[in-house]
Design an enzyme around this catalytic site. Structure first.
Site, short mmCIF file in Angstrom:
data_model
loop_
_atom_site.label_atom_id
_atom_site.label_comp_id
_atom_site.label_asym_id
_atom_site.label_seq_id
_atom_site.Cartn_x
_atom_site.Cartn_y
_atom_site.Cartn_z
N SER A 129 -144.58 38.91 62.20
CA SER A 129 -143.38 38.84 61.36
C SER A 129 -142.38 37.84 61.94
O SER A 129 -142.06 37.87 63.12
CB SER A 129 -142.71 40.21 61.26
OG SER A 129 -143.43 41.06 60.44
N HIS A 133 -135.96 42.08 59.67
CA HIS A 133 -136.48 43.37 60.13
C HIS A 133 -136.98 43.32 61.57
O HIS A 133 -137.16 44.35 62.20
CB HIS A 133 -137.56 43.90 59.18
CG HIS A 133 -138.89 43.24 59.30
ND1 HIS A 133 -139.31 42.24 58.46
CD2 HIS A 133 -139.92 43.43 60.17
CE1 HIS A 133 -140.52 41.86 58.78
NE2 HIS A 133 -140.93 42.56 59.82
N ASP A 182 -134.93 38.93 53.84
CA ASP A 182 -135.45 39.35 55.15
C ASP A 182 -135.47 38.19 56.14
O ASP A 182 -136.44 38.00 56.88
CB ASP A 182 -136.85 39.95 55.00
CG ASP A 182 -137.24 40.79 56.20
OD1 ASP A 182 -136.37 41.02 57.08
OD2 ASP A 182 -138.41 41.21 56.29
#
Length: 476
Positions: free
Chosen positions: A212, A108, A139
């Site tokens: 992230s 992402h 992910d």
């Protein structure tokens, strides 16, 4: 995760990995570890051209006006409201896993980007990154950069030996503030958020937007997770951070590096968890395994697995529930011949299955079909009014001519059937693991289950074509 505004209860994704065989006390300082590991962590900047529809429309000048020449950005063709485009940027984190420049981050973080640039810890010019491959299910994304000299890198640890309470260190680019270190403990393991292959480590180490894709380290300095998500009412860290475990990530990374895509094993069954009622209905002594609710064309059908079988062991590993089976199959090698132990009609048997590839099956899904029924009169059973499949009933339920079973007309809201989710319009295909084509078949199957001393009976139910098993308590 991208550095962007979050909604109420933000869920932002991250992955992590941990290795710790024995408990340790709190360190006097994390300084030496942070100094050693930080050079392997990178900041990631992505940019994408987006339409400017969300920008306010600017005043239009008359065609041919001198204003078009004097102020082209405002009044020229590119300055007229929705026709304009702008470049949007986002920030995230990653970490280097090899001296030749392979970098792991979250999917992402880079999803949809047409430009990816890497900032190294020691500064210097930004490096352009090439996307090697992605896996949306976990992910994870794998990038590659070219550098003039070997890059500092870190390795994956064994997340399975990490323990709740172990110290961990998160390094990344929170809120675009550059390289930052936070510490905490593992709060929980084997968390599932929303994905089929989820195996998250939960930590209270501060993880915020921009973290992230960054690494979660154990005290040995190996990566046990990739920081992927947070749960928060504010969008900031409240001590609920989630990192995808290294034992999931490392396998995905190996496949992305070798093939540019994932290659997961595929058994070819639809399954559901076994509860106490289902275990009793099929004769299992304990609640375990994965109940097969449907078998389309594929490896399982070729091997002889049937709907109603309970899978107890896959390739030498005990199956406790559906989640464990899905992960075991996905981690298995495509084309491998594995032994599957099933429970059927009170006995166990072993079948050999040659696994297919899940990605191929998802591109070409198989729709299951069942056979032609006989129509009979309505009948009451277990709080449900049942009917055979006449042309009128088929039309009302939207069923094809080749579908077999008994339709549920009404369900008493006080019945066990209603509590277990049975509703008007459901189709009962099997009772007690025997096909039914008429309401009388249902009553006969219920009597047989009672005579056999069962306290509950298993129904195979289809709703909108999707099969599931329902265990209903038998009247005393």
């Amino acid at each position: 995760m991208a550095y962007a505004a979050g909604a109420l209860f933000t869920l932002t994704f991250v992955v992590m990995q941990a290795l710790s065989a024995s408990a340790r006390g709190a360190p006097d300082s994390f300084a030496d570890l942070a100094e050693r590991l930080s050079p392997s962590v990178v900041n990631i900047t992505t940019s994408t051209m987006v339409a400017g529809r969300d920008l306010p429309a600017l005043p239009r000048a008359p065609q041919g006006s001198p204003l078009e020449e004097l102020f082209p950005d405002l009044f020229g063709p590119q300055g007229n409201g929705e026709d304009r485009q702008r470049r949007a940027s986002a920030l995230g984190s990653g970490f280097i896993i090899s001296a030749d420049g392979f970098i792991v981050t979250n999917n992402h973080v880079i999803d949809g980007a047409d430009e990816i640039q890497i900032e190294l810890f020691d500064g210097g010019p930004l490096l352009d990154a090439k996307l090697i491959g992605t896996d949306a299910k976990t992910d994870i994304a794998l990038l590659k950069v070219e550098a003039d000299a070997p890059l500092p890198f870190v390795g994956f640890g064994d997340s399975d030996v990490s323990r709740v309470g172990d110290w961990v260190l998160a390094i990344g680019n929170p809120l675009g503030q550059g390289f930052s270190v936070s510490s905490g403990i593992i709060s929980a393991r084997n968390r599932s958020l929303r994905g089929t292959y989820d195996d998250y480590i939960q930590t209270d180490a501060a993880i915020n937007k921009g973290n992230s894709g960054g690494p979660l380290f154990n005290m040995d300095g190996t990566v046990i997770g990739v920081n992927t998500a947070i749960i928060s009412p504010t969008g900031g860290s409240i001590g609920l951070g989630f990192s995808m475990s290294s034992n999931v990530v490392s396998r995905v990374v190996e496949q992305l590096k070798e093939y540019g895509e994932t290659r997961r094993g595929w058994l070819g069954v639809q399954i559901q968890d076994v509860d106490k009622d289902i275990a009793n209905a099929v004769g299992l002594e304990s609640v375990k395994g994965a109940l097969v609710s449907n078998v389309p064309d594929g490896p399982a059908m070729e091997a002889g697995i049937l709907a109603g079988d309970v899978i107890l062991n896959f390739d030498g590993r005990e199956v406790s529930d559906t989640r464990g089976l899905v992960r075991a199959v996905g981690n298995a090698e495509v084309g491998k011949a594995v032994r599957v132990v099933i429970f059927r009609e009170g006995k166990t048997q072993t079948l050999k299955v040659v696994l297919g590839r899940r990605e191929d099956a998802e591109r070409d899904p198989v729709v299951p079909v069942v056979g032609q029924p006989d129509a009979t009169a309505d009948h009451e059973a277990m709080g449900m009014r049942l009917t055979g499949l006449t042309d009128e009933v088929r039309g009302q339920l939207g069923l094809e001519d080749n579908v077999k079973g008994v339709a549920v007309l009404t369900v008493d809201e006080a019945s066990d059937a209603f509590k277990k989710g049975m509703r008007s319009g459901d189709l009962i295909s099997e009772v007690g693991q025997k096909p039914v084509t008429a309401p009388t078949d249902v009553t006969e199957a219920l009597k047989a289950a009672k005579d056999a001393g069962r306290k509950s009976v298993l129904l195979l139910v289809r709703r909108d074509g999707a099969p599931r098993f329902v265990a209903l308590a038998l009247d005393e």
